[in-house]
Design a protein around this motif. Structure first.
Motif, PDB file in Angstrom:
ATOM      1  N   PHE A   1      -6.472 -10.849 -34.771  1.00  0.00           N
ATOM      2  CA  PHE A   1      -5.755 -11.604 -35.158  1.00  0.00           C
ATOM      3  C   PHE A   1      -4.530 -11.732 -35.769  1.00  0.00           C
ATOM      4  CE2 PHE A   1      -4.782 -15.022 -38.457  1.00  0.00           C
ATOM      5  CZ  PHE A   1      -4.504 -16.431 -37.116  1.00  0.00           C
ATOM      6  N   ALA A   2      -4.133 -10.789 -36.918  1.00  0.00           N
ATOM      7  CA  ALA A   2      -2.412 -10.360 -37.188  1.00  0.00           C
ATOM      8  C   ALA A   2      -1.418  -9.708 -36.150  1.00  0.00           C
ATOM      9  CB  ALA A   2      -3.212 -10.499 -38.502  1.00  0.00           C
ATOM     10  N   VAL A   3      -2.362  -8.173 -35.691  1.00  0.00           N
ATOM     11  CA  VAL A   3      -1.579  -7.677 -35.099  1.00  0.00           C
ATOM     12  C   VAL A   3      -1.349  -7.843 -33.693  1.00  0.00           C
ATOM     13  CG1 VAL A   3      -0.767  -5.369 -35.122  1.00  0.00           C
ATOM     14  CG2 VAL A   3      -2.323  -5.933 -37.053  1.00  0.00           C
ATOM     15  N   VAL A   4      -2.592  -7.716 -33.039  1.00  0.00           N
ATOM     16  CA  VAL A   4      -2.563  -8.398 -31.375  1.00  0.00           C
ATOM     17  C   VAL A   4      -1.301 -10.072 -31.144  1.00  0.00           C
ATOM     18  CG1 VAL A   4      -3.127  -8.333 -29.645  1.00  0.00           C
ATOM     19  CG2 VAL A   4      -4.235  -6.586 -31.321  1.00  0.00           C
ATOM     20  N   LYS A   5      -2.433 -10.721 -32.035  1.00  0.00           N
ATOM     21  CA  LYS A   5      -2.386 -11.837 -31.309  1.00  0.00           C
ATOM     22  C   LYS A   5      -1.011 -12.250 -32.083  1.00  0.00           C
ATOM     23  CE  LYS A   5      -4.614 -12.847 -27.916  1.00  0.00           C
ATOM     24  NZ  LYS A   5      -3.765 -13.218 -26.565  1.00  0.00           N
ATOM     25  N   ARG A   6      -0.293 -12.141 -33.637  1.00  0.00           N
ATOM     26  CA  ARG A   6       0.422 -12.711 -34.132  1.00  0.00           C
ATOM     27  C   ARG A   6       0.567 -13.312 -35.128  1.00  0.00           C
ATOM     28  NH1 ARG A   6       4.467  -8.630 -35.091  1.00  0.00           N
ATOM     29  NH2 ARG A   6       4.888  -7.140 -33.275  1.00  0.00           N
ATOM     30  N   GLY A   7      -1.215 -14.057 -34.995  1.00  0.00           N
ATOM     31  CA  GLY A   7      -1.590 -15.209 -35.492  1.00  0.00           C
ATOM     32  C   GLY A   7      -1.215 -16.485 -34.000  1.00  0.00           C
ATOM     33  N   VAL A   8      -0.745 -16.599 -33.018  1.00  0.00           N
ATOM     34  CA  VAL A   8      -0.736 -16.964 -32.314  1.00  0.00           C
ATOM     35  C   VAL A   8      -2.006 -17.132 -30.760  1.00  0.00           C
ATOM     36  CG1 VAL A   8       1.235 -18.158 -30.551  1.00  0.00           C
ATOM     37  CG2 VAL A   8       1.853 -17.575 -32.899  1.00  0.00           C
ATOM     38  N   LEU A   9      -2.604 -18.298 -30.899  1.00  0.00           N
ATOM     39  CA  LEU A   9      -3.935 -17.773 -29.928  1.00  0.00           C
ATOM     40  C   LEU A   9      -3.620 -19.206 -29.899  1.00  0.00           C
ATOM     41  CD1 LEU A   9      -4.898 -16.353 -32.389  1.00  0.00           C
ATOM     42  CD2 LEU A   9      -6.746 -16.156 -31.073  1.00  0.00           C
ATOM     43  N   SER A  10      -3.859 -19.428 -27.861  1.00  0.00           N
ATOM     44  CA  SER A  10      -4.356 -20.820 -27.271  1.00  0.00           C
ATOM     45  C   SER A  10      -5.721 -21.136 -27.267  1.00  0.00           C
ATOM     46  CB  SER A  10      -4.250 -20.585 -26.303  1.00  0.00           C
ATOM     47  OG  SER A  10      -5.502 -20.085 -25.509  1.00  0.00           O
ATOM     48  N   LYS A  11      -6.287 -22.557 -27.684  1.00  0.00           N
ATOM     49  CA  LYS A  11      -6.875 -22.886 -28.394  1.00  0.00           C
ATOM     50  C   LYS A  11      -8.185 -22.751 -27.856  1.00  0.00           C
ATOM     51  CE  LYS A  11      -8.614 -27.327 -29.824  1.00  0.00           C
ATOM     52  NZ  LYS A  11      -8.213 -28.853 -29.677  1.00  0.00           N
ATOM     53  N   ALA A  12      -7.598 -22.291 -26.127  1.00  0.00           N
ATOM     54  CA  ALA A  12      -9.930 -21.637 -25.710  1.00  0.00           C
ATOM     55  C   ALA A  12      -9.503 -20.228 -26.207  1.00  0.00           C
ATOM     56  CB  ALA A  12      -8.795 -21.133 -23.941  1.00  0.00           C
ATOM     57  N   GLU A  13      -8.874 -19.689 -26.224  1.00  0.00           N
ATOM     58  CA  GLU A  13      -8.879 -18.170 -27.168  1.00  0.00           C
ATOM     59  C   GLU A  13      -9.685 -18.442 -28.512  1.00  0.00           C
ATOM     60  OE1 GLU A  13      -5.499 -15.104 -25.355  1.00  0.00           O
ATOM     61  OE2 GLU A  13      -4.754 -16.612 -26.809  1.00  0.00           O
ATOM     62  N   LEU A  14      -8.992 -18.891 -28.769  1.00  0.00           N
ATOM     63  CA  LEU A  14      -9.551 -19.626 -30.495  1.00  0.00           C
ATOM     64  C   LEU A  14     -10.568 -19.693 -30.453  1.00  0.00           C
ATOM     65  CD1 LEU A  14      -6.393 -21.466 -32.619  1.00  0.00           C
ATOM     66  CD2 LEU A  14      -7.560 -18.961 -33.131  1.00  0.00           C
ATOM     67  N   GLY A  15     -11.454 -20.753 -29.284  1.00  0.00           N
ATOM     68  CA  GLY A  15     -12.573 -21.018 -29.385  1.00  0.00           C
ATOM     69  C   GLY A  15     -13.914 -20.233 -29.071  1.00  0.00           C
ATOM     70  N   VAL A  16     -13.171 -18.639 -28.420  1.00  0.00           N
ATOM     71  CA  VAL A  16     -13.859 -17.620 -27.774  1.00  0.00           C
ATOM     72  C   VAL A  16     -14.281 -16.601 -29.558  1.00  0.00           C
ATOM     73  CG1 VAL A  16     -14.036 -15.320 -26.389  1.00  0.00           C
ATOM     74  CG2 VAL A  16     -13.438 -17.858 -25.928  1.00  0.00           C
ATOM     75  N   PHE A  17     -12.968 -16.965 -29.527  1.00  0.00           N
ATOM     76  CA  PHE A  17     -12.773 -15.620 -31.248  1.00  0.00           C
ATOM     77  C   PHE A  17     -13.671 -16.602 -31.792  1.00  0.00           C
ATOM     78  CE2 PHE A  17      -9.636 -14.487 -35.243  1.00  0.00           C
ATOM     79  CZ  PHE A  17     -10.001 -13.356 -35.275  1.00  0.00           C
ATOM     80  N   PHE A  18     -13.568 -18.030 -32.441  1.00  0.00           N
ATOM     81  CA  PHE A  18     -14.879 -18.682 -33.611  1.00  0.00           C
ATOM     82  C   PHE A  18     -15.959 -18.037 -32.947  1.00  0.00           C
ATOM     83  CE2 PHE A  18     -10.366 -21.501 -34.395  1.00  0.00           C
ATOM     84  CZ  PHE A  18     -11.739 -20.988 -35.680  1.00  0.00           C
ATOM     85  N   ASN A  19     -16.367 -18.028 -31.400  1.00  0.00           N
ATOM     86  CA  ASN A  19     -18.419 -17.827 -31.287  1.00  0.00           C
ATOM     87  C   ASN A  19     -18.462 -16.717 -31.439  1.00  0.00           C
ATOM     88  OD1 ASN A  19     -18.965 -20.698 -30.359  1.00  0.00           O
ATOM     89  ND2 ASN A  19     -17.853 -20.806 -29.062  1.00  0.00           N
ATOM     90  N   VAL A  20     -17.593 -15.978 -31.231  1.00  0.00           N
ATOM     91  CA  VAL A  20     -17.725 -14.042 -31.332  1.00  0.00           C
ATOM     92  C   VAL A  20     -17.661 -14.098 -32.718  1.00  0.00           C
ATOM     93  CG1 VAL A  20     -16.534 -11.518 -30.969  1.00  0.00           C
ATOM     94  CG2 VAL A  20     -16.378 -13.121 -29.294  1.00  0.00           C
TER      95      VAL A  20
END
Lengths: 447, 123
Positions: free
Chosen positions: A71-90
């Motif tokens: 979240f903080a390093v790879v994506k620098r806190g910027v994720l698309s809504k679809a990415e966030l959906g997968v991220f939250f599910n995981v």
């Protein structure tokens, strides 16, 4: 399934913040788990499978570290809504699994921490659609009931929380299972339905607010247009009055002249009132510019002192001006003019003949302080509490000047707020009033 | 000193009063109650200065077009805008948009108007 994975949040929910919050909560949870396990291992030495439990805690720490880095390093806190959906599910799946195994290895339904699933379900309900929440809760209930049955049938081992709690545990297994499963199911239902109700309410408020805002805009624009239209006829009336007083229409008697001059004074007042209403309507519209432009304060003051000179001269009021030419303030010319013209016109209007009005400005740290000081009628402390209210006029102000909207100070206050400044007032009855306006200083480069 | 002034305004009372007062100050006055008539007179009488309104019955910003038209035909003719719109912000335009040399709010104080006219006539 893609529909289920879709996040279900209002536009006001900052999902990145929720993700950050999830990771932080998990760090706290991991610390809590390690603390409890450590304390249990050292102080109580229970008959628990401690290596397996510490491994689970280790997995929790490693997973959260991965989540954190992703979240903080790879994506620098910027994720698309679809990415966030997968991220939250995981995250939710791993949380459910880890908590389940932690609980299973520490007495399962004996362990009061079983009820921590309530928090997990509430967090799931916070961001996901009801379908997905029910899917998660359904799976949990099945897993809980299945594991309890498997323990009862000795298909899987039971890890007692306290040594010797076994026989009693199996006797209470059915009510415990029903209790936990019912709690989880009710929690899932309540979590989603309460959220739905709150969202419906928020939507209604939003619709009402939009409607109100658009009505207010229509009203302000209407006021702006109408007041403009009033100036035309007034200009014609003033023109004819002037033709009479200048003798262009022929000789007039002193009495007629006096009457016409009185009429001119009243139309002047009317014009001031119209201007105040226009300024007021303007402040209510969405046209007020907020861009921080630098404006030379001295020029603004000079222009307004000049505009007011006829009224000041008529009362033999001396207007003193003190302002360094290099002073710049962070305000558009329009707003600066509104503030200064209203303050000066009030000072002159409510000051006695032959008195002095001082307008001065000085730099004070990061602000420019504009002071307008008069020797006028002043106000009581009680009156001062109301002067920035719309349409408020003090009794003595009404006695001195019959015509007035009571909008001047409210317009000044709104203008000062629009540029991010402050206004203060000090006054004594019959001694005078002093207004201080603190302008944010314009940036030094550029104009 | 005198000078030829053309006043373009759809309000006949404004033409009458401003015209009479400025004539009384010694100027030669021509008036037009529409933009079309104003443009015609600009060519015909070659005024030294134009006083122009902005709001006309056909549109609230008809004076804009008139100013641009006058400027394209007579690039050096000074235009003073006299309008009931008392603040530029109210209709989102500036003096530069209108190509005017001055921008005054109605009702205009005669002293100020005469001063401005004289300044632009080089007096």
């Amino acid at each position: 399934m893609t529909r289920l994975a879709r996040l279900d949040v209002s536009e006001y929910t900052n999902l990145a913040n929720v993700a950050r919050w999830f990771i932080l909560l998990r760090w706290i949870a991991a610390a809590g788990v390690l603390l409890v396990l450590g304390t249990a291992a050292i102080a109580f030495r229970p008959a628990l499978p401690l290596p397996a439990l510490f491994s689970l805690a280790g997995i929790l720490v490693i997973l959260n570290l991965l989540f954190h880095l992703y979240f903080a390093v790879v994506k620098r806190g910027v994720l698309s809504k679809a990415e966030l959906g997968v991220f939250f599910n995981v995250q939710i799946c791993t949380d459910y699994l880890l908590l389940f195994f932690l609980v299973y290895l520490t007495g399962f339904l004996e362990n009061p921490f079983t009820y921590f699933f309530v928090f997990h379900i509430l967090l799931t309900a916070y961001i996901f659609s009801a379908d997905l929440v029910f899917l998660y809760v359904g799976a949990l209930v099945l897993v809980f009931a299945g594991t309890a049955a498997a323990e009862f049938l000795r298909l899987v081992p039971h890890f007692p929380l306290f040594p010797g709690s076994g026989p009693a545990y199996f006797g209470e297994l059915l009510p415990r299972t029903i209790g936990v499963c019912a709690t989880l199911a009710i929690c899932g239902y309540l979590g989603t339905s309460i959220r739905k109700k709150l969202e419906e309410k928020a939507q209604r408020v939003e619709i009402e607010l939009d409607r109100y805002k658009s009505l207010d805009r229509i009203k302000s624009n209407f006021l702006l247009q109408v007041t403009h239209e009033l100036r035309g006829p007034l200009a014609a009336v003033n023109g004819y009055h002037e033709m009479i007083t200048r003798g262009i229409t022929g000789a007039v008697s002193p009495k007629t002249l006096e009457a016409v001059e009185r009429a001119m004074r009243r139309t002047d007042n009317l014009l001031t009132m119209i201007d105040e209403m226009i300024d007021y309507a303007y402040m209510q519209t969405d046209r007020v510019p907020f861009e921080p432009v630098r404006t030379a304060l001295r020029e603004l003051i000079e222009a307004n002192v000049e505009l007011l000179a006829p009224q000041a001269q008529a009362k033999r009021i001396r207007v003193e001006m003190k302002c360094a030419p290099e002073l710049r303030v962070c305000a558009s010319r329009d707003l600066g003019n509104i503030i200064i013209s209203n303050l000066l016109s009030n000072a002159v209007k409510y000051s006695p003949q032959g008195s002095t009005v001082v307008i001065s400005a000085v730099q004070e740290a990061a602000e420019v302080c504009l002071e307008v000081k008069d020797q006028g009628i002043g106000m009581t402390p009680e009156e001062m509490q109301h002067i920035f209210e719309e349409f408020y006029r003090t009794r003595r102000a009404r006695e001195i000047e019959r015509d007035g909207t009571g909008l001047g100070l409210s317009i000044i206050k709104k203008s000062v707020e629009a540029i991010g400044g402050r206004i203060t007032v000090a006054s004594q009855v019959d001694k005078g009033t002093t207004f201080h306006i603190y302008f944010p200083e314009g940036e030094r480069d550029g104009r | 000193m005198g000078g030829k002034i053309l006043i373009i305004d759809d309000d006949s009372d404004i033409l009458e009063t401003t015209g009479s007062i400025l004539a009384h100050e010694g100027f030669e006055i021509h008036t037009a109650d529409s933009v079309e008539r104003g443009l015609e007179l600009t060519d015909k009488v070659s005024p030294d200065i134009v006083l122009l309104d902005i709001m006309f019955p056909e549109s609230r910003t008809r004076g804009f077009d008139a100013a641009r038209e006058i400027r394209s035909r007579h690039p050096h003719l000074p235009i003073i805008v006299l309008t009931a719109i008392n603040r530029e912000y109210a209709f989102d335009f500036t003096k530069e948009d209108i190509k005017a040399v001055e921008f005054l709010n109605k009702p205009v104080r005669t002293k100020k108007l005469v001063e401005l006219i004289r300044r632009h006539l080089g007096g």
